[in-house]
Write a protein that holds these residues in place. Structure first.
Motif, PDB file in Angstrom:
ATOM      1  N   SER A 244       6.536  -7.736  -9.030  1.00 28.35           N
ATOM      2  CA  SER A 244       5.385  -6.873  -9.306  1.00 28.35           C
ATOM      3  C   SER A 244       5.448  -5.601  -8.465  1.00 28.35           C
ATOM      4  N   ILE A 245       5.823  -5.723  -7.205  1.00 30.66           N
ATOM      5  CA  ILE A 245       5.951  -4.559  -6.328  1.00 30.66           C
ATOM      6  C   ILE A 245       7.031  -3.619  -6.861  1.00 30.66           C
ATOM      7  N   GLN A 246       8.170  -4.187  -7.257  1.00 31.97           N
ATOM      8  CA  GLN A 246       9.258  -3.369  -7.797  1.00 31.97           C
ATOM      9  C   GLN A 246       8.806  -2.608  -9.038  1.00 31.97           C
ATOM     10  N   LYS A 247       8.076  -3.281  -9.920  1.00 29.01           N
ATOM     11  CA  LYS A 247       7.599  -2.664 -11.155  1.00 29.01           C
ATOM     12  C   LYS A 247       6.643  -1.509 -10.856  1.00 29.01           C
ATOM     13  N   LYS A 248       5.714  -1.724  -9.922  1.00 37.91           N
ATOM     14  CA  LYS A 248       4.711  -0.705  -9.619  1.00 37.91           C
ATOM     15  C   LYS A 248       5.338   0.530  -8.961  1.00 37.91           C
ATOM     16  N   ILE A 249       6.274   0.303  -8.056  1.00 38.05           N
ATOM     17  CA  ILE A 249       6.935   1.447  -7.415  1.00 38.05           C
ATOM     18  C   ILE A 249       7.820   2.185  -8.416  1.00 38.05           C
ATOM     19  N   PRO A 269       2.716  15.363  -3.954  1.00 38.11           N
ATOM     20  CA  PRO A 269       1.874  14.264  -3.472  1.00 38.11           C
ATOM     21  C   PRO A 269       2.453  12.875  -3.724  1.00 38.11           C
ATOM     22  N   GLY A 270       3.148  12.686  -4.858  1.00 38.09           N
ATOM     23  CA  GLY A 270       3.694  11.374  -5.178  1.00 38.09           C
ATOM     24  C   GLY A 270       4.793  10.950  -4.212  1.00 38.09           C
ATOM     25  N   VAL A 271       5.753  11.827  -3.992  1.00 35.64           N
ATOM     26  CA  VAL A 271       6.844  11.551  -3.055  1.00 35.64           C
ATOM     27  C   VAL A 271       6.285  11.407  -1.639  1.00 35.64           C
ATOM     28  N   SER A 272       5.344  12.274  -1.284  1.00 36.16           N
ATOM     29  CA  SER A 272       4.747  12.228   0.048  1.00 36.16           C
ATOM     30  C   SER A 272       4.032  10.906   0.280  1.00 36.16           C
ATOM     31  N   ASN A 273       3.405  10.378  -0.770  1.00 38.68           N
ATOM     32  CA  ASN A 273       2.724   9.084  -0.660  1.00 38.68           C
ATOM     33  C   ASN A 273       3.722   7.967  -0.351  1.00 38.68           C
ATOM     34  N   LEU A 274       4.878   7.987  -1.007  1.00 39.20           N
ATOM     35  CA  LEU A 274       5.912   6.983  -0.744  1.00 39.20           C
ATOM     36  C   LEU A 274       6.445   7.105   0.680  1.00 39.20           C
ATOM     37  N   ILE A 275       6.648   8.320   1.132  1.00 40.36           N
ATOM     38  CA  ILE A 275       7.120   8.541   2.508  1.00 40.36           C
ATOM     39  C   ILE A 275       6.076   8.055   3.505  1.00 40.36           C
ATOM     40  N   ASN A 276       4.818   8.324   3.205  1.00 38.33           N
ATOM     41  CA  ASN A 276       3.728   7.881   4.084  1.00 38.33           C
ATOM     42  C   ASN A 276       3.666   6.360   4.173  1.00 38.33           C
ATOM     43  N   ILE A 277       3.877   5.684   3.053  1.00 38.18           N
ATOM     44  CA  ILE A 277       3.862   4.218   3.031  1.00 38.18           C
ATOM     45  C   ILE A 277       4.989   3.659   3.894  1.00 38.18           C
ATOM     46  N   VAL A 278       6.189   4.206   3.727  1.00 38.64           N
ATOM     47  CA  VAL A 278       7.335   3.754   4.534  1.00 38.64           C
ATOM     48  C   VAL A 278       7.077   4.025   6.014  1.00 38.64           C
ATOM     49  N   ASP A 298      18.628  10.506  -6.098  1.00 37.24           N
ATOM     50  CA  ASP A 298      17.940  10.174  -7.349  1.00 37.24           C
ATOM     51  C   ASP A 298      16.751   9.263  -7.042  1.00 37.24           C
ATOM     52  N   TYR A 299      15.789   9.242  -7.980  1.00 38.19           N
ATOM     53  CA  TYR A 299      14.563   8.462  -7.776  1.00 38.19           C
ATOM     54  C   TYR A 299      14.807   6.965  -7.801  1.00 38.19           C
ATOM     55  N   THR A 304      13.890   2.091  -5.090  1.00 37.94           N
ATOM     56  CA  THR A 304      14.423   0.779  -4.693  1.00 37.94           C
ATOM     57  C   THR A 304      14.297   0.598  -3.188  1.00 37.94           C
ATOM     58  N   TYR A 305      14.597   1.654  -2.460  1.00 41.10           N
ATOM     59  CA  TYR A 305      14.498   1.646  -0.993  1.00 41.10           C
ATOM     60  C   TYR A 305      13.059   1.354  -0.556  1.00 41.10           C
ATOM     61  N   VAL A 306      12.108   2.053  -1.159  1.00 41.98           N
ATOM     62  CA  VAL A 306      10.692   1.863  -0.806  1.00 41.98           C
ATOM     63  C   VAL A 306      10.233   0.452  -1.165  1.00 41.98           C
ATOM     64  N   SER A 307      10.603  -0.014  -2.353  1.00 39.71           N
ATOM     65  CA  SER A 307      10.230  -1.369  -2.782  1.00 39.71           C
ATOM     66  C   SER A 307      10.742  -2.423  -1.809  1.00 39.71           C
ATOM     67  N   ASP A 308      12.006  -2.296  -1.413  1.00 38.85           N
ATOM     68  CA  ASP A 308      12.604  -3.285  -0.508  1.00 38.85           C
ATOM     69  C   ASP A 308      11.869  -3.343   0.825  1.00 38.85           C
TER      70      ASP A 308
END
Length: 360
Positions: A244-249, A269-278, A298-299, A304-308
């Motif tokens: 589910s996490i992989q699908k959402k990311i 904002p989208g990329v920044s949100n992922l960076i903020n989460i990590v 590439d995205y 995949t990196y963020v999901s892991d």
């Protein structure tokens, strides 16, 4: 528990990444969550993760109180009472799954301690409607709603929130940035009460801000991550399975620049949100995360990196939660003991002193 009033010069403390909180040896740390279902990533990085840090670094003289704000939950009526009871137990299970220990901290249920409601009324009598009417959350929730449909509880709940905090002589309150105004109201009420009765009876608490900036919706990074969003793909729950996490990311909103990833909340904002989460999960600065992902072109690689990273961090929490939720008797026992044996005696002492101060 008898506490002397302490006047705190600074109104807030902002923790840095991986910073060990340095609080006074007699600090009373207080925070609550509403029983609206499982915690999501925004709750977790916004305040809940800091609870364990504060617990793990507390000295014996410090007090940590973490509660379930089930009285606050009924500002939106809960007519399915069976589900509501389950939500309350889920909140206790979520707190325990974070690693909060009932031996080290007080874990309690707000509704089991009637002094919350009692202090709420005492404080409502000295709180101005003008101040409450300026609360931004009230404005956003009541906007466009017919006046006859807006309930008093929704308007006045910040006073109950203040009562929750002041009831225990709380000195430090870890919250997300959207609660800044509520903590200022709490300090204002304490100051007003102390001035009216010419003494130092209520503590003005400090706000503890977590190092992670506000976590945003995965599919609309102009809004914060919220359970009220109609789209379940907008948020990640602590109990989500890895798939589910992989699908959402994978489906989260980003932008058209796919070979250079950097932090720019205004334009990306989208990329920044992922960076903020990590950054929040790893305890690294945004700059460090940017360096870690600089080689990605590439995205698919980035997501995949963020999901892991998210999966690795949340898996122990999810496994523990799944074990706890199968034992409702244990969860209720934790809540009852924490409420009646640890939290309520403090609350009763506060009410007794304040009632005497007010002439009752």
């Amino acid at each position: 528990m008898k506490r002397a009033y302490s006047s705190l010069a600074a109104k807030s403390v902002r923790l840095l990444q991986n910073e060990v909180p340095k609080l006074p040896s007699d600090a009373v740390i207080f925070s609550m969550i509403q029983p609206t279902g499982d915690f999501h990533l925004g709750n977790y990085l916004g305040a809940n993760r800091v609870w364990k840090q504060l617990q793990d670094h507390k000295v014996p003289q410090q007090t940590c109180l973490f509660g379930v704000a089930d009285l606050h939950a009924i500002t939106v009526p809960k007519l399915d009472v069976v589900k509501f009871k389950q939500l309350r137990l889920q909140a206790i299970a979520s707190i325990l799954a974070l690693g909060i220990s009932p031996e080290k901290c007080t874990i309690f249920m707000q509704s089991k301690i009637p002094e919350h409601s009692q202090l709420n009324w005492l404080l409502e009598t000295i709180t101005s409607m003008g101040y409450l009417n300026r609360m931004t959350q009230w404005k956003s929730k009541s906007e466009g709603v017919d006046e006859d449909q807006v309930k008093l509880g929704l308007f006045a709940y910040p006073v109950l929130q203040a009562a929750d905090i002041l009831l225990y002589g709380s000195t430090h309150v870890p919250v997300g940035e959207d609660q800044t105004q509520h903590l200022e109201l709490t300090r204002n009420i304490a100051r007003r009460f102390n001035k009216m009765y010419k003494g130092r009876y209520l503590v003005e608490p400090q706000t503890i801000f977590t190092p992670t900036k506000k976590v945003l919706s995965l599919n609309n990074p102009t809004k914060k991550m919220s359970k009220s969003d109609a789209d379940p793909l907008s948020r990640i729950y602590l109990t989500d399975a890895p798939e589910s996490i992989q699908k959402k990311i994978k489906k989260c909103l980003t932008d058209s620049i796919s070979d250079n990833f950097y932090y720019d909340p205004e334009n990306r904002p989208g990329v920044s949100n992922l960076i903020n989460i990590v950054s929040g999960i790893q305890g690294k600065s945004v700059e460090e995360v940017e360096k870690d992902i600089a080689h990605m072109k590439d995205y698919n690689t980035l997501k995949t990196y963020v999901s892991d990273i998210i999966i690795e961090d949340l898996t122990p929490v999810r496994i523990r939660y799944e074990q706890l939720i199968k034992d409702p008797a244990y969860l209720m026992d934790v809540a009852t003991k924490g409420s009646l044996e640890k939290a309520r005696p403090i609350a009763q002492g506060t009410i007794k002193r304040l009632m005497e101060t007010m002439g009752f």
